[in-house]
Design an enzyme around this catalytic site. Structure first.
Site, short mmCIF file in Angstrom:
data_model
loop_
_atom_site.label_atom_id
_atom_site.label_comp_id
_atom_site.label_asym_id
_atom_site.label_seq_id
_atom_site.Cartn_x
_atom_site.Cartn_y
_atom_site.Cartn_z
N CYS A 1 0.83 -1.19 0.00
CA CYS A 1 0.00 0.00 0.00
C CYS A 1 0.87 1.24 0.00
O CYS A 1 0.91 1.98 1.00
CB CYS A 1 -0.91 -0.02 1.22
N GLU A 2 1.56 1.46 -1.09
CA GLU A 2 2.47 2.58 -1.15
C GLU A 2 2.83 2.80 -2.62
O GLU A 2 3.21 1.84 -3.31
CB GLU A 2 3.73 2.22 -0.33
N TYR B 1 21.39 -8.24 -0.74
CA TYR B 1 20.63 -7.17 -0.09
C TYR B 1 19.16 -7.15 -0.49
O TYR B 1 18.53 -6.10 -0.46
CB TYR B 1 21.29 -5.81 -0.36
N1 LLP Z 1 32.67 -4.92 4.48
C1 LLP Z 1 32.03 -4.00 5.21
C2 LLP Z 1 32.67 -3.49 6.42
C3 LLP Z 1 30.76 -3.55 4.83
O1 LLP Z 1 30.14 -2.63 5.56
C4 LLP Z 1 30.15 -4.06 3.66
C5 LLP Z 1 28.84 -3.61 3.23
C6 LLP Z 1 30.85 -5.04 2.92
C7 LLP Z 1 32.11 -5.44 3.36
C8 LLP Z 1 30.28 -5.68 1.70
O2 LLP Z 1 30.04 -4.76 0.68
P1 LLP Z 1 29.63 -5.30 -0.77
O3 LLP Z 1 30.82 -6.05 -1.34
O4 LLP Z 1 28.47 -6.19 -0.62
O5 LLP Z 1 29.31 -4.08 -1.54
N2 LLP Z 1 22.23 -2.45 1.48
C9 LLP Z 1 23.08 -1.78 0.51
C10 LLP Z 1 24.52 -2.15 0.68
C11 LLP Z 1 25.04 -1.87 2.08
C12 LLP Z 1 26.44 -2.33 2.24
C13 LLP Z 1 26.81 -2.36 3.67
N3 LLP Z 1 28.16 -2.78 3.91
C14 LLP Z 1 22.59 -2.11 -0.89
O6 LLP Z 1 21.61 -2.82 -1.02
O7 LLP Z 1 23.16 -1.64 -1.87
#
Ligand code: LLP
Length: 463
Positions: free
Chosen positions: A391-392, A421
């Site tokens: 509902c948005e 994610y």
């Molecule tokens: N290491 C640390 C300390 C982190 O904070 C993160 C992600 C990663 C590794 C892994 O990053 P990646 O390789 O997955 O980019 N929810 C957001 C992304 C938040 C990321 C948080 N930290 C999205 O959906 O894009």
């Protein structure tokens, strides 16, 4: 639904409104390997298969919506990261992207380590048999109970995120009669080219200790004096969904600069550095991600060069990819419901999920692709917006994409690159149930996370 069922709707590319899209693709049935998991293919009958199982069978057996994860692709990507960095470096999969016990076992079997950032992730990792020494524990506000559990379990490292935490972890380790291996997370002052909510190396934010003003050096000074801590290195994570390597170069340069200052001041050469995660993946055909071996080569060269210049022994490097391993390995399978053509605008295609299974479009303005997967179609392309059942009005899964004009309720469509994610950020908004994660491999599908049920909702509702 036939084309004539929507006489007033926007049917053709010549009536396209403003939006985030390129021209309609030449072939709507084509599946760009950049955005789809490796074993995804369209069969001669037009039905898409993954891991040897077709999507109609998956929908029958597991229902929709469902996250469908290509296990062999996950394992291949994990191995590619491990092999790219070789034996001189460590790869820690970032569990926040998507974590389940099956995933922990795959990582263990493929020789990767694991980064966890909460008690829940730690429990999942340990319960699936990940050796504690291969776990790194992160977080800007770890509770005392979480720290105690991590130290008791014997995690390989805790990444310290504040001055208070330096003291807290040291006390707990001492209390437990041990010395905890720690890294200190710093912010190097880099503006990563990504969405501001997922950029983490500039100083004005909650993570890490700023290099600027000598704060990081002060943190190291304090940590080195505490008996409960074994300071093994410096950590930097500059953000997420990044394509440009220059941010990592600047970060590596500044981290090595700090190692040099530490050597000069304390006579200690810290043996490790962690450059975090953050490497981008392709959500649409316009994205061009780097391969793990290119990233490994670039990072290793920068660190080696910087260390030679500073006359330091090259530290052991670690990285923490999450999205780049799991992101491309899954798609979300939805059933099409209501189709609403809006004259001169676009056609709204409603699916049986939405922002509760993929919040990224609403939260980060993320772009996704979509395809009709339960059959092929030769119909004209129409500009579509895939929306959920919440509902948005911001409940959008794919902002602008082309689907065939003969799309009808009951068709299955799939949104690729939803491995990272999406399940991990899923919610029960509107009491919509969270979809299962179905792993597919060699012609067999199985739920590694089951579908949530109404009983699950009521079980928590104890009032
Ligand atoms: N290491 C640390 C300390 C982190 O904070 C993160 C992600 C990663 C590794 C892994 O990053 P990646 O390789 O997955 O980019 N929810 C957001 C992304 C938040 C990321 C948080 N930290 C999205 O959906 O894009």
């Amino acid at each position: 639904m036939s084309r004539s069922a929507h006489p007033a709707g926007p049917r053709h590319a010549d009536v396209l409104p403003e939006g985030h899209y390129s021209a309609p693709p030449a072939d709507l049935n084509a599946l760009d390997p950049k955005v789809w998991a490796r074993t995804v293919a369209r069969g001669a009958d037009g039905v898409v298969t993954v891991g040897g199982v077709d999507v109609k069978t998956l929908a029958e057996q597991h229902g929709t919506p469902a996250y469908v994860l290509d296990e062999s692709d996950f394992r291949a990507r994990a191995r590619a990261w491990r092999d790219a960095f070789g034996t001189d470096a460590d790869v820690f999969y970032a569990g926040k992207a998507f974590l389940s016990r099956a995933v922990v076992r795959w990582l263990h079997e493929e020789g990767l380590n694991l980064d966890v950032c909460s008690g829940g992730e730690l429990t999942t990792a340990l319960s699936a048999g990940m050796p504690a020494e291969r776990i790194a524990f992160h977080g800007n506000n770890k509770s005392v109970a979480e720290i105690r559990r991590a130290v008791e379990a014997g995690v390989g490292r805790i990444v310290l995120d504040s001055f208070q935490e330096i003291v807290r972890v040291a006390h707990i380790a001492q209390e437990l009669g041990t010395r905890q291996r720690v890294q200190i997370r710093i912010t190097v002052g880099v503006e990563a080219h990504t969405h501001e909510f997922i950029a983490t190396a500039h100083e004005d934010q909650k993570f890490g200790i700023p290099l600027a003003g000598g704060q990081a050096a002060e943190a190291v000074r304090r940590a080195l004096q505490l008996d409960g801590l074994d300071v093994i290195g410096i950590h930097s994570h500059i953000g997420s969904q990044i394509f440009d390597m220059s941010g990592f170069e600047v970060a590596a340069h500044r981290v090595v600069g700090l190692l040099k200052d530490i050597r000069d001041e304390h006579g200690v050469e810290l043996p490790e550095i962690d450059l975090g995660g953050g490497l981008g993946i392709a959500y649409t055909s316009d994205d061009d991600p780097r391969e793990p071996h290119e990233i490994a080569k670039a990072l290793t060269e920068i660190v080696t060069r910087e260390c030679e210049a500073a006359k330091l022994r090259t530290p052991r490097i670690s990285v923490e990819p999450g999205r780049a391993i799991v992101g491309p390995t899954a798609f979300t399978l939805y059933e099409v419901g209501t189709i609403k053509p809006l004259d001169g605008l676009r056609t709204y295609v409603s699916v049986d999920g939405g922002m509760s299974d993929n919040i990224r479009t609403a939260l980060y303005d993320a772009e996704y692709s979509v395809a009709l997967v339960s059959r092929a179609s030769d119909a004209e392309p129409m500009l579509a917006r895939v929306v959920g059942k919440h509902c948005e009005s911001g409940d959008i899964v794919v902002k602008d994409a082309f689907l065939p004009t003969d799309l009808a309720p009951g068709d299955l469509i799939a949104v690729p690159a939803t491995g990272a994610y999406c399940r991990s950020m899923a919610s029960n908004y509107n009491h919509v149930l969270r979809p299962p994660v179905v792993a597919v491999r060699d012609g067999v599908s199985r739920e590694i996370v089951r579908r949530e049920t109404e009983e699950d909702l009521l079980r928590l509702d104890v009032g």
